[in-house]
Design an enzyme around this catalytic site. Sequence first.
Site, PDB file in Angstrom:
ATOM      1  CB  THR A  10      -0.981  -0.011   1.287  1.00  0.00           C
ATOM      2  OG1 THR A  10      -0.235   0.040   2.385  1.00  0.00           O
ATOM      3  CG2 THR A  10      -1.751  -1.171   1.286  1.00  0.00           C
TER       4      THR A  10
ATOM      5  CB  ALA B  20       3.658   5.451  10.081  1.00  0.00           C
ATOM      6  CE  LYS B  21       1.326   4.957   3.114  1.00  0.00           C
ATOM      7  NZ  LYS B  21       0.643   4.020   2.171  1.00  0.00           N
ATOM      8  NE  ARG B  22      -0.692   7.062  11.183  1.00  0.00           N
ATOM      9  CZ  ARG B  22      -0.449   5.839  11.190  1.00  0.00           C
ATOM     10  NH1 ARG B  22      -0.368   4.974  10.323  1.00  0.00           N
ATOM     11  NH2 ARG B  22      -0.331   5.249  12.496  1.00  0.00           N
TER      12      ARG B  22
END
Length: 295
Positions: free
Chosen positions: A13, A265-267
């Site tokens: 993702t 984390a990506k976010r």
Amino acid sequence: MSAFATRFAPSPTGLLHLGHAFSALTAFEAARAAGGRFVLRIEDIDRTRVRPEFDAALLEDLEWLGLAWERPVRRQSEHMADYQAALDRLKARGLLYRCFRTRREVLDEIARAPHGPGDGGLGEDAKGAVFRGEPLPGDREAELLASGQPYAWRLSLDRAREALNGFDRLRFVEQGRGPLDETGVVAVDPMREGDVILARKDVGVAYHLAVVVDDALQGVSHVIRGEDLFHATHIQVLLQALLGLPTPTYGHHRLLLGPDGKRLAKRNGAPSLRDLRLDGATPETVRARLDLSTA
């Protein structure tokens, strides 16, 4: 020959970052030290979020890090029949019920009840939420089904407890440490997670069921992953008991934190491995930065 087998199971993702690299290398080095197997599994059941380009990128990044794995790679999207068979077994035993509540209704219900460490099947933004429900009366359920109302299949903890004559005998071995320093033989307490979702309309099977089926089919003896998944182990061991599947040994490692003290984390803007490579990083500098000795 060693019976040791572990796995790394990313979801395509987004691009892999240092936190992913730490988890993958921790598992890979454990398998190599034991003379065992290292399995790569692509957890791509949520077709609304996965992207083919991320699937290809994670393979490239892991090969760049120096990891090697068994072929072919198992992709969950290619094995939905395995998960459906497990789901059907649980349905046949009366352990699941249809939940027609919307996300908002579930959150409202949780707000009126004690909280625990789970997420009620609602994802990252609902940590601490525990949902307990019950089947609807037959005529009301039939009415909603006839109207096309969407629903999720939830595991009834009350029925599961009856089927197993209680949860007292459920245990797993933790070779790492949980978030509260849990280690050694850990008593399983599925009630803290609530009636989790095992399948929904948009995603044919949910995470908990898919991973226990996969681990059994792939002969995984040791699950090595981040401590953020420690609480999920309680439900997964319960599902293993209900389905007659072996329970692996677990090892939960520390999480990598960013400068703000939050989990990478990506976010949260964690740099991807691709970005680091473009900036001149090498596999050796990444490994040194991760300091695997502290896993």
